[in-house]
Motif scaffolding. Structure first.
Motif, PDB file in Angstrom:
ATOM      1  N   VAL A 154       0.833  -1.202   0.000  1.00 28.85           N
ATOM      2  CA  VAL A 154       0.000   0.000   0.000  1.00 28.85           C
ATOM      3  C   VAL A 154       0.868   1.252   0.000  1.00 28.85           C
ATOM      4  CG1 VAL A 154      -1.613   1.352   1.390  1.00 28.85           C
ATOM      5  CG2 VAL A 154      -2.018  -1.085   1.025  1.00 28.85           C
ATOM      6  N   ALA A 155       1.911   1.263   0.820  1.00 24.43           N
ATOM      7  CA  ALA A 155       2.800   2.428   0.866  1.00 24.43           C
ATOM      8  C   ALA A 155       3.481   2.655  -0.483  1.00 24.43           C
ATOM      9  CB  ALA A 155       3.842   2.244   1.967  1.00 24.43           C
ATOM     10  N   LEU A 156       3.961   1.584  -1.095  1.00 19.31           N
ATOM     11  CA  LEU A 156       4.628   1.713  -2.403  1.00 19.31           C
ATOM     12  C   LEU A 156       3.641   2.127  -3.489  1.00 19.31           C
ATOM     13  CD1 LEU A 156       6.985  -1.405  -2.284  1.00 19.31           C
ATOM     14  CD2 LEU A 156       7.671   1.002  -2.176  1.00 19.31           C
ATOM     15  N   LEU A 157       2.425   1.596  -3.410  1.00 16.87           N
ATOM     16  CA  LEU A 157       1.401   1.916  -4.412  1.00 16.87           C
ATOM     17  C   LEU A 157       1.158   3.418  -4.474  1.00 16.87           C
ATOM     18  CD1 LEU A 157      -0.753   0.433  -6.277  1.00 16.87           C
ATOM     19  CD2 LEU A 157      -2.328   0.767  -4.378  1.00 16.87           C
ATOM     20  N   TRP A 158       1.112   4.058  -3.313  1.00 10.64           N
ATOM     21  CA  TRP A 158       0.759   5.465  -3.254  1.00 10.64           C
ATOM     22  C   TRP A 158       1.914   6.401  -3.587  1.00 10.64           C
ATOM     23  CZ3 TRP A 158      -3.791   7.847  -3.237  1.00 10.64           C
ATOM     24  CH2 TRP A 158      -4.916   7.075  -2.963  1.00 10.64           C
ATOM     25  N   ILE A 159       3.105   5.852  -3.851  1.00 11.26           N
ATOM     26  CA  ILE A 159       4.189   6.702  -4.351  1.00 11.26           C
ATOM     27  C   ILE A 159       4.548   6.321  -5.783  1.00 11.26           C
ATOM     28  CG2 ILE A 159       6.150   5.324  -3.546  1.00 11.26           C
ATOM     29  CD1 ILE A 159       5.809   9.171  -3.476  1.00 11.26           C
ATOM     30  N   LEU A 160       4.388   5.035  -6.150  1.00  7.20           N
ATOM     31  CA  LEU A 160       4.720   4.605  -7.506  1.00  7.20           C
ATOM     32  C   LEU A 160       3.676   5.079  -8.524  1.00  7.20           C
ATOM     33  CD1 LEU A 160       6.004   0.956  -6.867  1.00  7.20           C
ATOM     34  CD2 LEU A 160       7.353   3.001  -7.375  1.00  7.20           C
ATOM     35  N   VAL A 161       2.410   5.109  -8.134  1.00  2.00           N
ATOM     36  CA  VAL A 161       1.373   5.597  -9.052  1.00  2.00           C
ATOM     37  C   VAL A 161       1.580   7.077  -9.371  1.00  2.00           C
ATOM     38  CG1 VAL A 161      -1.091   6.081  -9.288  1.00  2.00           C
ATOM     39  CG2 VAL A 161      -0.328   3.822  -8.559  1.00  2.00           C
ATOM     40  N   PRO A 162       1.793   7.963  -8.377  1.00  3.61           N
ATOM     41  CA  PRO A 162       2.108   9.353  -8.727  1.00  3.61           C
ATOM     42  C   PRO A 162       3.379   9.510  -9.550  1.00  3.61           C
ATOM     43  CG  PRO A 162       1.419   9.216  -6.446  1.00  3.61           C
ATOM     44  CD  PRO A 162       1.584   7.809  -6.930  1.00  3.61           C
ATOM     45  N   ALA A 163       4.371   8.641  -9.336  1.00  6.71           N
ATOM     46  CA  ALA A 163       5.589   8.722 -10.138  1.00  6.71           C
ATOM     47  C   ALA A 163       5.278   8.527 -11.620  1.00  6.71           C
ATOM     48  CB  ALA A 163       6.600   7.679  -9.661  1.00  6.71           C
ATOM     49  N   LEU A 164       4.329   7.642 -11.915  1.00  7.86           N
ATOM     50  CA  LEU A 164       3.880   7.451 -13.297  1.00  7.86           C
ATOM     51  C   LEU A 164       2.973   8.601 -13.734  1.00  7.86           C
ATOM     52  CD1 LEU A 164       3.649   5.609 -15.831  1.00  7.86           C
ATOM     53  CD2 LEU A 164       1.676   4.528 -14.715  1.00  7.86           C
ATOM     54  N   GLY A 165       2.084   9.024 -12.832  1.00  4.50           N
ATOM     55  CA  GLY A 165       1.152  10.091 -13.169  1.00  4.50           C
ATOM     56  C   GLY A 165       1.814  11.433 -13.388  1.00  4.50           C
ATOM     57  N   ALA A 166       3.077  11.576 -12.962  1.00  3.09           N
ATOM     58  CA  ALA A 166       3.803  12.839 -13.146  1.00  3.09           C
ATOM     59  C   ALA A 166       4.331  13.012 -14.563  1.00  3.09           C
ATOM     60  CB  ALA A 166       4.978  12.905 -12.161  1.00  3.09           C
ATOM     61  N   VAL A 167       4.417  11.929 -15.329  1.00  2.28           N
ATOM     62  CA  VAL A 167       5.037  11.981 -16.659  1.00  2.28           C
ATOM     63  C   VAL A 167       4.348  12.991 -17.589  1.00  2.28           C
ATOM     64  CG1 VAL A 167       5.578  10.630 -18.733  1.00  2.28           C
ATOM     65  CG2 VAL A 167       5.987   9.658 -16.467  1.00  2.28           C
ATOM     66  N   PRO A 168       3.008  13.046 -17.654  1.00  3.02           N
ATOM     67  CA  PRO A 168       2.381  14.053 -18.540  1.00  3.02           C
ATOM     68  C   PRO A 168       2.735  15.487 -18.161  1.00  3.02           C
ATOM     69  CG  PRO A 168       0.796  12.353 -17.966  1.00  3.02           C
ATOM     70  CD  PRO A 168       1.997  12.117 -17.106  1.00  3.02           C
ATOM     71  N   TYR A 169       2.798  15.802 -16.851  1.00  3.07           N
ATOM     72  CA  TYR A 169       3.177  17.160 -16.436  1.00  3.07           C
ATOM     73  C   TYR A 169       4.607  17.477 -16.868  1.00  3.07           C
ATOM     74  CZ  TYR A 169      -0.732  16.471 -13.143  1.00  3.07           C
ATOM     75  OH  TYR A 169      -1.946  16.209 -12.568  1.00  3.07           O
ATOM     76  N   TRP A 170       5.458  16.477 -16.788  1.00  2.00           N
ATOM     77  CA  TRP A 170       6.886  16.637 -17.089  1.00  2.00           C
ATOM     78  C   TRP A 170       7.117  16.820 -18.581  1.00  2.00           C
ATOM     79  CZ3 TRP A 170      10.445  11.966 -17.870  1.00  2.00           C
ATOM     80  CH2 TRP A 170      11.773  12.371 -18.017  1.00  2.00           C
ATOM     81  N   VAL A 171       6.528  15.945 -19.390  1.00  4.27           N
ATOM     82  CA  VAL A 171       6.789  15.959 -20.833  1.00  4.27           C
ATOM     83  C   VAL A 171       5.903  16.975 -21.556  1.00  4.27           C
ATOM     84  CG1 VAL A 171       6.764  14.566 -22.941  1.00  4.27           C
ATOM     85  CG2 VAL A 171       7.561  13.558 -20.789  1.00  4.27           C
ATOM     86  N   SER A 172       4.609  16.920 -21.321  1.00  3.71           N
ATOM     87  CA  SER A 172       3.682  17.804 -22.042  1.00  3.71           C
ATOM     88  C   SER A 172       3.489  19.156 -21.356  1.00  3.71           C
ATOM     89  CB  SER A 172       2.309  17.126 -22.189  1.00  3.71           C
ATOM     90  OG  SER A 172       2.404  15.945 -22.954  1.00  3.71           O
ATOM     91  N   GLY A 173       3.614  19.176 -20.036  1.00  2.00           N
ATOM     92  CA  GLY A 173       3.401  20.420 -19.301  1.00  2.00           C
ATOM     93  C   GLY A 173       4.638  21.261 -19.135  1.00  2.00           C
ATOM     94  N   GLY A 174       5.804  20.701 -19.468  1.00  2.00           N
ATOM     95  CA  GLY A 174       7.045  21.462 -19.380  1.00  2.00           C
ATOM     96  C   GLY A 174       7.525  21.734 -17.969  1.00  2.00           C
ATOM     97  N   MET A 175       7.044  20.984 -16.980  1.00  2.00           N
ATOM     98  CA  MET A 175       7.484  21.183 -15.602  1.00  2.00           C
ATOM     99  C   MET A 175       8.737  20.367 -15.330  1.00  2.00           C
ATOM    100  SD  MET A 175       3.786  20.865 -13.615  1.00  2.00           S
ATOM    101  CE  MET A 175       4.334  21.648 -12.093  1.00  2.00           C
ATOM    102  N   PRO A 176       9.660  20.850 -14.488  1.00  2.00           N
ATOM    103  CA  PRO A 176      10.751  19.990 -14.018  1.00  2.00           C
ATOM    104  C   PRO A 176      10.159  18.747 -13.356  1.00  2.00           C
ATOM    105  CG  PRO A 176      11.091  22.267 -13.325  1.00  2.00           C
ATOM    106  CD  PRO A 176       9.695  22.196 -13.872  1.00  2.00           C
ATOM    107  N   TYR A 177      10.871  17.608 -13.423  1.00  2.00           N
ATOM    108  CA  TYR A 177      10.251  16.380 -12.938  1.00  2.00           C
ATOM    109  C   TYR A 177       9.906  16.461 -11.454  1.00  2.00           C
ATOM    110  CZ  TYR A 177       9.005  11.608 -11.990  1.00  2.00           C
ATOM    111  OH  TYR A 177       8.310  10.495 -11.591  1.00  2.00           O
ATOM    112  N   LEU A 178      10.729  17.137 -10.646  1.00  3.59           N
ATOM    113  CA  LEU A 178      10.410  17.246  -9.225  1.00  3.59           C
ATOM    114  C   LEU A 178       9.094  17.995  -9.019  1.00  3.59           C
ATOM    115  CD1 LEU A 178      11.109  16.799  -6.271  1.00  3.59           C
ATOM    116  CD2 LEU A 178      12.461  18.909  -6.330  1.00  3.59           C
ATOM    117  N   ASP A 179       8.899  19.091  -9.761  1.00  2.00           N
ATOM    118  CA  ASP A 179       7.631  19.817  -9.671  1.00  2.00           C
ATOM    119  C   ASP A 179       6.473  18.961 -10.190  1.00  2.00           C
ATOM    120  OD1 ASP A 179       9.098  21.886  -8.706  1.00  2.00           O
ATOM    121  OD2 ASP A 179       8.620  23.315 -10.286  1.00  2.00           O
ATOM    122  N   ALA A 180       6.734  18.199 -11.259  1.00  2.00           N
ATOM    123  CA  ALA A 180       5.700  17.314 -11.804  1.00  2.00           C
ATOM    124  C   ALA A 180       5.329  16.236 -10.787  1.00  2.00           C
ATOM    125  CB  ALA A 180       6.190  16.677 -13.104  1.00  2.00           C
TER     126      ALA A 180
END
Length: 490
Positions: free
Chosen positions: A81-107
């Motif tokens: 459960v703990a890993l699920l709630w950090i690994l899913v956002p790690a994947l969900g950050a990719v659109p902000y990073w690539v398409s949104g132009g945000m640094p990955y930490l901000d994404a």
């Protein structure tokens, strides 16, 4: 074709790998759908496409390594459960990073804030996001509010034992009553309430004058008590009717799911009125709202209706940890701000989408305090602690005490760390309080009309840790840092 090599993971942990793999594949498919949506809208679809490839590829690998019917140990479930709630956002950050132009930490900050229903944003220029990214941003909060495991229990009944144990590990709050006898039916009932309230909010916002897309995006983040809005001014630019409706739906979002289910589908008002936590929740909203309205009416240039509207909107928004704003309360007088800061440490009802410590825990702590004072005067007295008509077990009281202690420690750690990095105690105190309570806005530059983008990178990492821990009620995250857990996983 050579078969995938057999997993060397212990049998129980294979169910964890299966759950993680299934979740990643599910989000991969969702990201692929968003890639198509972005393409048809004429927006940058690369971020969604890359996320879809990563989700499907990594998810399939994890699923092949796992097994759906393996019997997981308690330690493995909490770790999953703990890993699920950090690994899913790690994947969900990719659109902000690539398409949104945000640094990955901000994404990553944006994604963790979304899935944990916090609502703190690192986005400064809202014109950089198209409708597909804003819809993704709102949907992450909608999915995070209902709970990732709840969604997948409804969609994938083959999870069986792993899903059942993960459901209870994810819902580590004070358990008051089971919704239905069977777990999958429970998840379906919760989802029915969630969808019904979301649809009602969407219709109400649209009829109150919100543009259709903003009505949808705001409805998706109201019911999970999330607070993300595609409008950079949150609710401040909407009509007074929309703000009153927002107050109503945020209030409902902070009510226990069982009571919402009985009210909406069973038309049972009695259980709602008899519930001790709901009565305390309602009284707290009323008293805090009236007190804040008095300050606004006497210290700011608001009329009576505007004072009541902004006061109750912000009280409900902060208490339920939603984080919407009808006005920039960072500009209010200090006593008015203090009321909202104190409410950050209360939270909504157990079993709702709201974060924070929860009203029921405060009721139990005050009951425990009253009992210990009485016991000091009458050492031989037998004093069971009751919540409503139910006697609360000593085990439940112990769990509440441990939770509040861990909550306080993590809040103090976050405040100290951010204060050292930022050199601003008000920012550090409110940033830490909002992050662990999954609230969203703080005071100063991180206020309701501000952004977390300007914070030190290490401050963002500290707040990410707090948002993550706060969403799953701390204990699963603490266990990840326990040597005992890793000895059991060997």
């Amino acid at each position: 074709m050579r078969p995938w090599p057999a997993s060397s993971a212990r049998p129980g942990f294979r169910s964890s790998l299966y759950l993680l793999g299934l979740t990643y594949q599910g989000f991969g498919l969702l990201l692929a759908a968003f890639a198509l949506l972005a393409f048809f809208l004429g927006e940058d679809a690369r971020g969604f496409a890359l996320g879809a490839i990563l989700g499907l590829g990594v998810g399939r690998g994890l699923q092949l390594l796992g097994h759906p019917q393996a019997q997981p140990k308690r330690a493995e479930v909490f770790a999953t459960v703990a890993l699920l709630w950090i690994l899913v956002p790690a994947l969900g950050a990719v659109p902000y990073w690539v398409s949104g132009g945000m640094p990955y930490l901000d994404a990553l900050f944006e994604a963790v804030s979304g899935f944990t229903t916090t609502g703190a944003t690192a986005l400064q220029d809202f014109s950089l996001f198209g409708e597909s990214l804003f819809l993704w941003r709102s949907l992450t909060q909608w999915m995070g509010g209902i709970g990732i495991v709840v969604l997948f229990l409804v969609i994938f009944p083959q999870l069986q034992v792993a899903g059942r144990q993960a459901f209870f590990a994810e819902s580590t709050g004070v358990e008051k009553e089971r919704l239905t006898p069977r777990l999958r039916h429970t998840a379906q009932a919760v989802l029915r309430v969630y969808v019904a309230l979301t649809g009602m909010a969407l219709l109400a916002y649209w009829l109150a004058g919100m543009p259709p897309f903003e009505a949808l995006a705001n409805a998706l983040t109201t019911i999970p008590a999330g607070g993300f809005s595609p409008n950079p001014q949150s609710f401040a630019t909407y009509a007074p009717l929309a703000q009153w409706l927002g107050t109503l739906f945020m209030f409902l979002a902070g009510v226990n799911f069982l009571l919402q289910y009985r009210l909406l589908f069973g038309r049972e008002v009695g259980p709602l009125l008899r519930d001790a936590e709901f009565r305390a929740y309602g009284v707290l909203v009323l008293l805090a709202g009236l007190l804040l309205a008095l300050y606004l009416y006497t210290h700011h240039l608001y009329g009576l209706e505007a004072s009541l509207r902004h006061a109750f909107f912000q009280v409900v928004s902060i208490l339920t940890t939603t984080g919407f704003a009808s006005v920039d309360f960072a500009q209010w007088v200090v006593p008015a701000q203090a009321i909202l800061v104190l409410l950050m440490f209360v939270g909504g009802s157990a079993g709702s989408g709201a974060g924070g410590i929860k009203v029921v825990r405060w009721l139990l702590l005050f009951g425990l305090l009253r009992r210990e004072i009485t016991r000091t005067l009458h050492p031989q007295a037998v004093l069971p602690l009751r919540l409503g008509q139910r006697v609360v077990s000593e085990e439940a009281l112990r769990q509440v005490s441990v939770f509040v202690f861990l909550y306080t420690v993590l809040f103090g750690f976050g405040t100290l760390a951010v204060a050292l990095l930022e050199g601003d105690f008000v920012v550090a105190f409110t940033a830490s309080a909002q992050a662990i309570g999954n609230i969203g806005p703080g005071l100063g530059p991180i206020g309701p009309m501000g952004s977390y983008a300007g914070l030190h990178p290490l401050s963002k990492l500290v707040l990410i840790l707090q948002m993550w821990a706060g969403r799953i009620e701390i204990l699963p995250v603490v266990l990840l840092f326990s040597p005992e857990l890793w000895r059991r996983l060997r």
